[in-house]
Design a protein around this motif. Structure first.
Motif, PDB file in Angstrom:
ATOM      1  N   MET A  64       0.860  -1.171   0.000  1.00  0.00           N
ATOM      2  CA  MET A  64       0.000   0.000   0.000  1.00  0.00           C
ATOM      3  C   MET A  64       0.900   1.226   0.000  1.00  0.00           C
ATOM      4  SD  MET A  64      -1.962   0.524   3.671  1.00  0.00           S
ATOM      5  CE  MET A  64      -0.919   0.900   5.059  1.00  0.00           C
ATOM      6  N   SER A  65       0.436   2.259  -0.630  1.00  0.00           N
ATOM      7  CA  SER A  65       1.225   3.491  -0.651  1.00  0.00           C
ATOM      8  C   SER A  65       0.423   4.597   0.029  1.00  0.00           C
ATOM      9  CB  SER A  65       1.588   3.882  -2.081  1.00  0.00           C
ATOM     10  OG  SER A  65       0.430   4.103  -2.834  1.00  0.00           O
ATOM     11  N   THR A  66       1.154   5.546   0.531  1.00  0.00           N
ATOM     12  CA  THR A  66       0.570   6.682   1.227  1.00  0.00           C
ATOM     13  C   THR A  66       1.162   7.947   0.627  1.00  0.00           C
ATOM     14  OG1 THR A  66       0.391   5.390   3.256  1.00  0.00           O
ATOM     15  CG2 THR A  66       0.299   7.756   3.499  1.00  0.00           C
ATOM     16  N   GLU A  67       0.320   8.934   0.417  1.00  0.00           N
ATOM     17  CA  GLU A  67       0.812  10.185  -0.158  1.00  0.00           C
ATOM     18  C   GLU A  67       0.946  11.265   0.897  1.00  0.00           C
ATOM     19  OE1 GLU A  67      -0.138  12.142  -4.188  1.00  0.00           O
ATOM     20  OE2 GLU A  67      -1.444  13.142  -2.747  1.00  0.00           O
ATOM     21  N   TRP A  68       2.083  11.931   0.872  1.00  0.00           N
ATOM     22  CA  TRP A  68       2.320  13.106   1.702  1.00  0.00           C
ATOM     23  C   TRP A  68       2.027  14.343   0.866  1.00  0.00           C
ATOM     24  CZ3 TRP A  68       3.430  13.602   6.756  1.00  0.00           C
ATOM     25  CH2 TRP A  68       3.951  12.511   7.440  1.00  0.00           C
ATOM     26  N   LYS A  69       1.326  15.295   1.448  1.00  0.00           N
ATOM     27  CA  LYS A  69       1.184  16.620   0.860  1.00  0.00           C
ATOM     28  C   LYS A  69       2.054  17.545   1.704  1.00  0.00           C
ATOM     29  CE  LYS A  69      -3.333  16.447  -1.250  1.00  0.00           C
ATOM     30  NZ  LYS A  69      -4.645  17.072  -1.347  1.00  0.00           N
ATOM     31  N   LEU A  70       2.903  18.298   1.045  1.00  0.00           N
ATOM     32  CA  LEU A  70       3.828  19.176   1.759  1.00  0.00           C
ATOM     33  C   LEU A  70       3.470  20.622   1.460  1.00  0.00           C
ATOM     34  CD1 LEU A  70       7.035  17.186   0.869  1.00  0.00           C
ATOM     35  CD2 LEU A  70       5.641  16.982   2.914  1.00  0.00           C
ATOM     36  N   PHE A  71       3.516  21.444   2.474  1.00  0.00           N
ATOM     37  CA  PHE A  71       3.094  22.825   2.332  1.00  0.00           C
ATOM     38  C   PHE A  71       4.241  23.795   2.575  1.00  0.00           C
ATOM     39  CE2 PHE A  71      -0.653  20.350   2.946  1.00  0.00           C
ATOM     40  CZ  PHE A  71      -1.579  20.941   2.102  1.00  0.00           C
ATOM     41  N   ALA A  72       4.086  24.976   1.975  1.00  0.00           N
ATOM     42  CA  ALA A  72       5.037  26.087   2.108  1.00  0.00           C
ATOM     43  C   ALA A  72       6.444  25.640   1.735  1.00  0.00           C
ATOM     44  CB  ALA A  72       4.958  26.684   3.510  1.00  0.00           C
ATOM     45  N   ASP A  73       7.434  26.035   2.534  1.00  0.00           N
ATOM     46  CA  ASP A  73       8.822  25.758   2.175  1.00  0.00           C
ATOM     47  C   ASP A  73       9.185  24.278   2.281  1.00  0.00           C
ATOM     48  OD1 ASP A  73       8.689  25.911   5.022  1.00  0.00           O
ATOM     49  OD2 ASP A  73      10.853  26.238   5.099  1.00  0.00           O
ATOM     50  N   LEU A  74       8.346  23.475   2.940  1.00  0.00           N
ATOM     51  CA  LEU A  74       8.644  22.041   3.029  1.00  0.00           C
ATOM     52  C   LEU A  74       8.612  21.410   1.640  1.00  0.00           C
ATOM     53  CD1 LEU A  74       6.677  20.986   6.229  1.00  0.00           C
ATOM     54  CD2 LEU A  74       9.058  21.712   6.015  1.00  0.00           C
ATOM     55  N   ALA A  75       7.717  21.870   0.785  1.00  0.00           N
ATOM     56  CA  ALA A  75       7.645  21.361  -0.592  1.00  0.00           C
ATOM     57  C   ALA A  75       8.935  21.700  -1.340  1.00  0.00           C
ATOM     58  CB  ALA A  75       6.433  21.937  -1.307  1.00  0.00           C
ATOM     59  N   GLU A  76       9.455  22.903  -1.101  1.00  0.00           N
ATOM     60  CA  GLU A  76      10.709  23.302  -1.753  1.00  0.00           C
ATOM     61  C   GLU A  76      11.853  22.404  -1.298  1.00  0.00           C
ATOM     62  OE1 GLU A  76      11.377  27.501  -1.107  1.00  0.00           O
ATOM     63  OE2 GLU A  76       9.235  27.888  -1.397  1.00  0.00           O
ATOM     64  N   HIS A  77      11.922  22.125  -0.008  1.00  0.00           N
ATOM     65  CA  HIS A  77      13.000  21.288   0.527  1.00  0.00           C
ATOM     66  C   HIS A  77      12.895  19.845   0.035  1.00  0.00           C
ATOM     67  CE1 HIS A  77      14.686  24.385   3.008  1.00  0.00           C
ATOM     68  NE2 HIS A  77      13.600  24.525   3.737  1.00  0.00           N
ATOM     69  N   ALA A  78      11.680  19.378  -0.210  1.00  0.00           N
ATOM     70  CA  ALA A  78      11.477  17.997  -0.666  1.00  0.00           C
ATOM     71  C   ALA A  78      11.608  17.877  -2.178  1.00  0.00           C
ATOM     72  CB  ALA A  78      10.108  17.495  -0.236  1.00  0.00           C
ATOM     73  N   GLY A  79      11.455  19.007  -2.881  1.00  0.00           N
ATOM     74  CA  GLY A  79      11.516  18.981  -4.332  1.00  0.00           C
ATOM     75  C   GLY A  79      10.172  18.743  -4.991  1.00  0.00           C
ATOM     76  N   ASP A  80       9.105  18.607  -4.184  1.00  0.00           N
ATOM     77  CA  ASP A  80       7.773  18.369  -4.740  1.00  0.00           C
ATOM     78  C   ASP A  80       6.729  18.616  -3.662  1.00  0.00           C
ATOM     79  OD1 ASP A  80       5.673  17.610  -6.376  1.00  0.00           O
ATOM     80  OD2 ASP A  80       6.648  15.771  -7.039  1.00  0.00           O
ATOM     81  N   ARG A  81       5.509  18.950  -4.089  1.00  0.00           N
ATOM     82  CA  ARG A  81       4.412  19.160  -3.136  1.00  0.00           C
ATOM     83  C   ARG A  81       3.745  17.848  -2.729  1.00  0.00           C
ATOM     84  NH1 ARG A  81       2.093  23.988  -2.296  1.00  0.00           N
ATOM     85  NH2 ARG A  81       0.054  23.015  -2.118  1.00  0.00           N
ATOM     86  N   HIS A  82       3.929  16.808  -3.548  1.00  0.00           N
ATOM     87  CA  HIS A  82       3.326  15.501  -3.283  1.00  0.00           C
ATOM     88  C   HIS A  82       4.420  14.443  -3.356  1.00  0.00           C
ATOM     89  CE1 HIS A  82      -0.796  17.072  -3.789  1.00  0.00           C
ATOM     90  NE2 HIS A  82      -0.228  17.860  -4.677  1.00  0.00           N
ATOM     91  N   VAL A  83       4.532  13.651  -2.304  1.00  0.00           N
ATOM     92  CA  VAL A  83       5.526  12.582  -2.268  1.00  0.00           C
ATOM     93  C   VAL A  83       4.822  11.308  -1.811  1.00  0.00           C
ATOM     94  CG1 VAL A  83       7.659  11.746  -1.219  1.00  0.00           C
ATOM     95  CG2 VAL A  83       7.406  14.187  -1.723  1.00  0.00           C
ATOM     96  N   THR A  84       4.967  10.248  -2.586  1.00  0.00           N
ATOM     97  CA  THR A  84       4.356   8.967  -2.234  1.00  0.00           C
ATOM     98  C   THR A  84       5.400   8.072  -1.593  1.00  0.00           C
ATOM     99  OG1 THR A  84       2.804   9.169  -4.070  1.00  0.00           O
ATOM    100  CG2 THR A  84       3.120   6.964  -3.148  1.00  0.00           C
ATOM    101  N   VAL A  85       5.025   7.451  -0.478  1.00  0.00           N
ATOM    102  CA  VAL A  85       5.905   6.502   0.206  1.00  0.00           C
ATOM    103  C   VAL A  85       5.174   5.167   0.304  1.00  0.00           C
ATOM    104  CG1 VAL A  85       7.117   8.288   1.516  1.00  0.00           C
ATOM    105  CG2 VAL A  85       5.138   7.175   2.532  1.00  0.00           C
ATOM    106  N   GLU A  86       5.937   4.098   0.396  1.00  0.00           N
ATOM    107  CA  GLU A  86       5.346   2.765   0.529  1.00  0.00           C
ATOM    108  C   GLU A  86       5.108   2.469   2.006  1.00  0.00           C
ATOM    109  OE1 GLU A  86       4.156   0.755  -1.862  1.00  0.00           O
ATOM    110  OE2 GLU A  86       4.660   2.457  -3.156  1.00  0.00           O
ATOM    111  N   ALA A  87       3.951   1.954   2.315  1.00  0.00           N
ATOM    112  CA  ALA A  87       3.610   1.595   3.690  1.00  0.00           C
ATOM    113  C   ALA A  87       3.098   0.163   3.712  1.00  0.00           C
ATOM    114  CB  ALA A  87       2.547   2.545   4.223  1.00  0.00           C
ATOM    115  N   SER A  88       3.310  -0.497   4.815  1.00  0.00           N
ATOM    116  CA  SER A  88       2.828  -1.868   4.996  1.00  0.00           C
ATOM    117  C   SER A  88       1.797  -1.874   6.111  1.00  0.00           C
ATOM    118  CB  SER A  88       3.979  -2.791   5.386  1.00  0.00           C
ATOM    119  OG  SER A  88       4.993  -2.740   4.414  1.00  0.00           O
TER     120      SER A  88
END
Length: 93
Positions: free
Chosen positions: A1-25
């Motif tokens: 299963m995957s989970t999506e992170w939504k990042l706001f403000a400068d956190l999106a800049e630091h991550a390189g994207d506003r949406h990041v998907t990670v794998e979760a079990s």
């Protein structure tokens, strides 16, 4: 299963994207998903963590609910299709 992170403000800049998907079990927690998000993103980790702990002003939401206030914090278990959001400290006046 995957989970999506939504990042706001400068956190999106630091991550390189506003949406990041990670794998979760099954049985994974919000903290596990956060660890995956920060893995390989040192600038984001620096902004979100202080001495290895989540900064007190950072808000983590799961499906619109602040897990740090209304649930079990980073130990909150993930469900299939959960949407996570990370908000940076907000300053203003």
């Amino acid at each position: 299963m995957s989970t999506e992170w939504k990042l706001f403000a400068d956190l999106a800049e630091h991550a390189g994207d506003r949406h990041v998907t990670v794998e979760a079990s099954a049985g994974d927690t919000v903290g596990d998903a956060l660890e995956q998000l920060l893995d390989g993103r040192p600038e984001l980790a620096e902004r979100v963590l202080e001495d290895g702990e989540l900064r007190s002003q950072v808000n983590v939401l799961r499906n619109g609910t602040n897990v740090l206030v209304e649930e079990d914090g980073l130990e909150t278990e993930l469900g299939d299709g959960d949407e996570l959001a990370l908000f940076p400290p907000v300053s203003g006046g």
